[in-house]
Scaffold this motif. Structure first.
Motif, PDB file in Angstrom:
ATOM      1  N   ARG A 183      -2.748   2.042  -1.949  1.00  0.00           N
ATOM      2  CA  ARG A 183      -2.738   2.792  -3.065  1.00  0.00           C
ATOM      3  C   ARG A 183      -3.927   3.514  -3.405  1.00  0.00           C
ATOM      4  O   ARG A 183      -3.752   5.076  -3.423  1.00  0.00           O
ATOM      5  N   ARG A 240      -3.725   6.316  -0.433  1.00  0.00           N
ATOM      6  CA  ARG A 240      -2.488   7.328  -0.936  1.00  0.00           C
ATOM      7  C   ARG A 240      -3.386   8.565  -1.996  1.00  0.00           C
ATOM      8  O   ARG A 240      -2.938   9.665  -1.671  1.00  0.00           O
ATOM      9  N   TYR A 241      -3.976   7.833  -2.868  1.00  0.00           N
ATOM     10  CA  TYR A 241      -4.592   8.877  -3.781  1.00  0.00           C
ATOM     11  C   TYR A 241      -5.593   9.850  -3.139  1.00  0.00           C
ATOM     12  O   TYR A 241      -5.521  10.991  -3.466  1.00  0.00           O
ATOM     13  N   THR A 262      -1.557   4.445 -14.182  1.00  0.00           N
ATOM     14  CA  THR A 262      -1.252   5.412 -12.941  1.00  0.00           C
ATOM     15  C   THR A 262      -2.050   6.774 -13.470  1.00  0.00           C
ATOM     16  O   THR A 262      -2.741   7.484 -12.975  1.00  0.00           O
ATOM     17  N   LEU A 273       4.276   4.557  -5.941  1.00  0.00           N
ATOM     18  CA  LEU A 273       2.918   4.353  -5.124  1.00  0.00           C
ATOM     19  C   LEU A 273       2.927   2.944  -4.555  1.00  0.00           C
ATOM     20  O   LEU A 273       3.413   1.888  -5.281  1.00  0.00           O
ATOM     21  N   GLU A 287       6.890  11.517  -3.607  1.00  0.00           N
ATOM     22  CA  GLU A 287       6.076  10.416  -3.430  1.00  0.00           C
ATOM     23  C   GLU A 287       6.927   9.058  -3.644  1.00  0.00           C
ATOM     24  O   GLU A 287       6.620   8.088  -3.220  1.00  0.00           O
ATOM     25  N   SER A 294      14.341   6.059  -3.184  1.00  0.00           N
ATOM     26  CA  SER A 294      13.765   4.825  -3.811  1.00  0.00           C
ATOM     27  C   SER A 294      14.542   3.712  -4.278  1.00  0.00           C
ATOM     28  O   SER A 294      14.236   3.037  -5.242  1.00  0.00           O
ATOM     29  N   PHE A 338       6.288  11.626  -8.691  1.00  0.00           N
ATOM     30  CA  PHE A 338       6.133  10.029  -8.512  1.00  0.00           C
ATOM     31  C   PHE A 338       7.125   9.271  -9.551  1.00  0.00           C
ATOM     32  O   PHE A 338       7.195   9.615 -10.430  1.00  0.00           O
ATOM     33  N   TYR A 339       7.705   8.145  -8.841  1.00  0.00           N
ATOM     34  CA  TYR A 339       8.506   7.220  -9.994  1.00  0.00           C
ATOM     35  C   TYR A 339       7.390   6.339 -10.399  1.00  0.00           C
ATOM     36  O   TYR A 339       6.449   5.616  -9.480  1.00  0.00           O
ATOM     37  N   VAL A 340       7.438   5.910 -11.602  1.00  0.00           N
ATOM     38  CA  VAL A 340       6.423   5.210 -12.153  1.00  0.00           C
ATOM     39  C   VAL A 340       7.330   4.252 -13.241  1.00  0.00           C
ATOM     40  O   VAL A 340       7.868   4.402 -14.079  1.00  0.00           O
TER      41      VAL A 340
END
Length: 224
Positions: free
Chosen positions: A141, A144-145, A167, A135, A132, A89, A157-159
């Motif tokens: 988006r 993907r969900y 999210t 997102l 992942e 990422s 996930f990175y958020v």
């Protein structure tokens, strides 16, 4: 002999810098840094005086060819990001691929990365998992969900903190309010937090207490 070194840097705690990483950065002809101001503080702390050039997502397409030329001339170059392992990422994939295509040696050092401690801390199944990253912002988006709603492996996930509540609400919507998850915040830092529970419970927590800092979210897969 020329070589590209991929060098992980601490995600928060400077004690996580390895002796080998310090040596490689000291001996390299050039360090490529995502943000030279941020990395400058790290290098100063470890008394590393190697020259730095900027290499980030906005210029990597333009600089790859120039960097490959320097490597082909016999230089040793180290790539670092602001924190963690480059190419996870963060910039790094394009340069690594270009070096491999040109027959230039590439070596990635083991070291800090945020998703591994987050996964282990989550207490969710970690024998099989899917990373992942971030997102999509808008386009793709929902798609993907919908695809991940059937995923049986633990998802990572990175958020960003200002998008965590949104999210979590989407996890409730697409995966259900009872889906187990863990939000890891400020890993390796003084105020590290690992909040575990159902999607609905964790959402309510952060609605009452807005999050700060870097965040990794691990979500349990669908029960088969």
């Amino acid at each position: 002999m020329s070589k590209l070194y991929i060098v992980p840097t601490p995600i928060g705690n400077l004690e996580d810098m390895t002796f080998r990483a310090i040596r490689v950065l000291q001996e390299a002809d050039l360090i490529l840094a995502e943000d030279t101001r941020t990395s400058g503080k790290l290098l100063k702390h470890f008394d590393i005086s190697t020259q730095m050039h900027s290499h980030h997502m906005h210029n990597e397409h333009k600089t790859v060819e120039q960097i490959v030329t320097r490597l082909q001339s016999g230089q040793t170059i180290a790539l670092i990001s602001d924190a963690g392992t480059p190419a996870i990422s963060d910039p790094g994939f394009l340069l690594t691929r270009a070096c491999v295509e040109q027959g230039i040696a590439v070596e990635c050092l083991p070291g800090a990365t945020a998703f591994v401690p987050a996964l282990v801390n989550s207490a969710l199944p970690n024998d099989r998992f899917v990373f992942e990253g971030f997102l999509p912002e808008k386009k793709g988006r929902q798609t993907r969900y919908l695809a991940l709603a059937e995923e049986t492996r633990t998802m990572i996930f990175y958020v960003s903190p200002h998008k965590l509540i949104k999210t979590l609400a989407e996890v409730v919507q697409y995966f259900g309010p009872d889906r187990l998850l863990c939000v890891s915040r400020e890993l390796s830092k003084l105020h590290e937090e690992n909040l575990r529970g159902t999607a609905q419970e964790v959402l309510k927590h952060f609605e009452a207490k807005p999050p700060k800092g870097e965040i990794v979210m691990c979500v349990a897969g669908k029960k088969s």
